[in-house]
Design an enzyme around this catalytic site. Structure first.
Site, PDB file in Angstrom:
ATOM      1  N   HIS A  97       2.685   1.353  21.329  1.00  0.00           N
ATOM      2  CA  HIS A  97       3.523   1.943  22.375  1.00  0.00           C
ATOM      3  C   HIS A  97       2.960   3.305  22.773  1.00  0.00           C
ATOM      4  O   HIS A  97       2.380   4.024  21.971  1.00  0.00           O
ATOM      5  CB  HIS A  97       4.994   2.057  21.986  1.00  0.00           C
ATOM      6  CG  HIS A  97       5.300   2.818  20.722  1.00  0.00           C
ATOM      7  ND1 HIS A  97       4.454   2.933  19.659  1.00  0.00           N
ATOM      8  CD2 HIS A  97       6.419   3.498  20.349  1.00  0.00           C
ATOM      9  CE1 HIS A  97       5.016   3.626  18.695  1.00  0.00           C
ATOM     10  NE2 HIS A  97       6.211   4.001  19.098  1.00  0.00           N
TER      11      HIS A  97
ATOM     12  N   HIS B  39      12.348  11.874  20.272  1.00  0.00           N
ATOM     13  CA  HIS B  39      11.282  12.518  19.516  1.00  0.00           C
ATOM     14  C   HIS B  39       9.953  12.476  20.260  1.00  0.00           C
ATOM     15  O   HIS B  39       9.716  11.599  21.082  1.00  0.00           O
ATOM     16  CB  HIS B  39      11.103  11.892  18.127  1.00  0.00           C
ATOM     17  CG  HIS B  39      10.550  10.494  18.125  1.00  0.00           C
ATOM     18  ND1 HIS B  39      11.346   9.379  18.105  1.00  0.00           N
ATOM     19  CD2 HIS B  39       9.269  10.019  18.119  1.00  0.00           C
ATOM     20  CE1 HIS B  39      10.602   8.287  18.087  1.00  0.00           C
ATOM     21  NE2 HIS B  39       9.323   8.647  18.102  1.00  0.00           N
TER      22      HIS B  39
ATOM     23  N   TYR C 233      10.472  11.189  10.299  1.00  0.00           N
ATOM     24  CA  TYR C 233      11.167  11.902  11.370  1.00  0.00           C
ATOM     25  C   TYR C 233      11.723  13.191  10.793  1.00  0.00           C
ATOM     26  O   TYR C 233      12.328  13.193   9.715  1.00  0.00           O
ATOM     27  CB  TYR C 233      12.317  11.076  11.930  1.00  0.00           C
ATOM     28  CG  TYR C 233      11.905   9.858  12.714  1.00  0.00           C
ATOM     29  CD1 TYR C 233      11.292   9.970  13.954  1.00  0.00           C
ATOM     30  CD2 TYR C 233      12.145   8.584  12.219  1.00  0.00           C
ATOM     31  CE1 TYR C 233      10.923   8.859  14.687  1.00  0.00           C
ATOM     32  CE2 TYR C 233      11.791   7.459  12.939  1.00  0.00           C
ATOM     33  CZ  TYR C 233      11.175   7.601  14.168  1.00  0.00           C
ATOM     34  OH  TYR C 233      10.808   6.485  14.880  1.00  0.00           O
TER      35      TYR C 233
ATOM     36  N   GLU D 229       7.984  13.287  15.095  1.00  0.00           N
ATOM     37  CA  GLU D 229       7.574  12.230  14.176  1.00  0.00           C
ATOM     38  C   GLU D 229       6.117  12.423  13.798  1.00  0.00           C
ATOM     39  O   GLU D 229       5.280  12.750  14.645  1.00  0.00           O
ATOM     40  CB  GLU D 229       7.744  10.858  14.826  1.00  0.00           C
ATOM     41  CG  GLU D 229       7.317   9.693  13.936  1.00  0.00           C
ATOM     42  CD  GLU D 229       7.365   8.341  14.644  1.00  0.00           C
ATOM     43  OE1 GLU D 229       7.580   7.321  13.964  1.00  0.00           O
ATOM     44  OE2 GLU D 229       7.173   8.310  15.884  1.00  0.00           O
TER      45      GLU D 229
ATOM     46  N   HIS E  13       3.026   9.371  21.312  1.00  0.00           N
ATOM     47  CA  HIS E  13       4.013   8.749  22.190  1.00  0.00           C
ATOM     48  C   HIS E  13       5.288   9.579  22.164  1.00  0.00           C
ATOM     49  O   HIS E  13       5.385  10.565  21.425  1.00  0.00           O
ATOM     50  CB  HIS E  13       4.323   7.310  21.755  1.00  0.00           C
ATOM     51  CG  HIS E  13       4.966   7.192  20.399  1.00  0.00           C
ATOM     52  ND1 HIS E  13       4.233   7.019  19.243  1.00  0.00           N
ATOM     53  CD2 HIS E  13       6.268   7.231  20.004  1.00  0.00           C
ATOM     54  CE1 HIS E  13       5.052   6.950  18.204  1.00  0.00           C
ATOM     55  NE2 HIS E  13       6.301   7.073  18.639  1.00  0.00           N
TER      56      HIS E  13
ATOM     57  N   HIS F  69       8.407   1.370   9.581  1.00  0.00           N
ATOM     58  CA  HIS F  69       9.168   0.613  10.562  1.00  0.00           C
ATOM     59  C   HIS F  69       8.822  -0.873  10.468  1.00  0.00           C
ATOM     60  O   HIS F  69       7.670  -1.240  10.220  1.00  0.00           O
ATOM     61  CB  HIS F  69       8.811   1.049  11.982  1.00  0.00           C
ATOM     62  CG  HIS F  69       9.204   2.436  12.341  1.00  0.00           C
ATOM     63  ND1 HIS F  69      10.465   2.941  12.161  1.00  0.00           N
ATOM     64  CD2 HIS F  69       8.498   3.435  12.944  1.00  0.00           C
ATOM     65  CE1 HIS F  69      10.525   4.188  12.624  1.00  0.00           C
ATOM     66  NE2 HIS F  69       9.343   4.512  13.092  1.00  0.00           N
TER      67      HIS F  69
END
Length: 311
Positions: free
Chosen positions: A201, A216, A257, A267, A154, A248
């Site tokens: 996502h 990112h 990151y 990432e 993503h 997260h």
């Protein structure tokens, strides 16, 4: 879930300040496979387990950042329909001819309200993942090179007007909203996480004054052990780390990151839950992004660089 319309993230073209330094990072440290170079000097790479020719294109430029982010769609008929739907919605589109990117068919390019260039395409040469399709082995030598993610997962983009971006992605392109962070006053969204699939996502956006910014690109790993191994490889190669290894609260993904030599953040990501379009959206307050553990659940800390450093 039936996979129709927009299938998945397909490729990103990013700008690097020194091409060969960028190639060494993405090929030798991150562990992508180089698949070609074109007459414009661009370098094409893919993750070892991706089947299509390329997912990352590097272009040398005088400033870092992203040129465009693309999604693969089901077929040419879907591409034509989505272009017509975009135009009916009031979005201007441009057809990029087949072959302008190596081994890639026609692309439909358009600018979204955040100032980013997005592309759709249906055809890219299948080069395989180095495994036979009959009785394949579970991995290849390429899967042991560098960090070796399995796919481009993503991206997170920063720019203005994300409410309008959300409407375009959900009403025209068939995405759905999985998670969001509210603005400090609770009246709107400061950040949105959108999916076109069964992933938590496929693209995300943060409201930001400057248009067209890259936060990112994210590359998928398959276990927490691989995330820790990625941290070791980054340290061994003096890759500057921004955040992590950590977890997260948002998406439940485990993450590091870090920055490439040009200052583009990338990432290495694993985990996250698997939503369906009928799931109720998850909402985080603005304070929840930090003290609620949205960004960094173990530390419950809002890292300043996460909000301020973009390319």
């Amino acid at each position: 879930m039936a996979m129709t319309g927009v299938l998945r993230p397909g490729h990103a073209q990013i700008r690097v300040l020194d091409l060969e330094e960028g190639v060494r990072h993405y090929r030798d440290v991150l562990g992508l496979v180089e698949t070609g170079r074109d007459a414009q000097g661009r370098v094409y790479l893919k993750c070892w387990d991706e089947r299509d020719h390329s997912s990352v294109i590097l272009r040398q430029a005088d400033r870092a950042g992203i040129d465009f982010f693309a999604f693969k769609v089901l077929d040419k008929a879907t591409l034509d329909k989505l272009e017509a739907d975009l135009q009916a919605y009031g979005v201007s589109t441009e057809r990029i001819p087949a072959g302008e990117l190596l081994e890639t068919g026609e692309r439909v390019r358009f600018e979204i309200p955040s100032g980013h260039q997005i592309e759709l395409y249906a055809e890219k040469k299948a080069v395989g993942n180095g495994l036979q399709v009959l009785n394949p082995a579970p991995w290849t030598k390429a899967s042991e090179n560098g960090i070796a993610p399995v796919r481009l997962d993503h991206c997170l983009l920063y720019g203005p007007n994300i409410a309008a971006v959300q409407k375009l992605f959900t009403e025209v392109l068939g995405f759905y909203l999985v998670e969001r962070v509210l603005t400090p006053d609770g009246a709107g969204n400061a950040a949105i996480w959108l999916s076109c699939s069964h992933k938590v996502h496929d693209i995300a956006f943060v409201e930001h004054a400057e248009p067209g910014k890259l936060h990112h690109l994210s590359f998928l790993l398959e276990s927490w052990d691989e995330v820790l191994r990625a941290a070791d490889i980054m340290s061994m190669n003096n890759v500057p780390i921004d955040i992590g290894p950590t977890r997260h609260g948002i998406t439940r993904g485990c993450t590091i990151y870090a920055w490439d030599p040009s200052g583009n953040r990338f990432e290495t990501f694993m985990g996250g839950y698997q939503p369906y379009p009928d799931y109720e959206m998850t909402t985080w307050s603005f304070d929840g992004l930090g003290s609620g553990g949205g960004l960094d659940y173990p530390q419950r800390k809002l890292h300043e660089t996460f909000l301020s450093v973009v390319t």
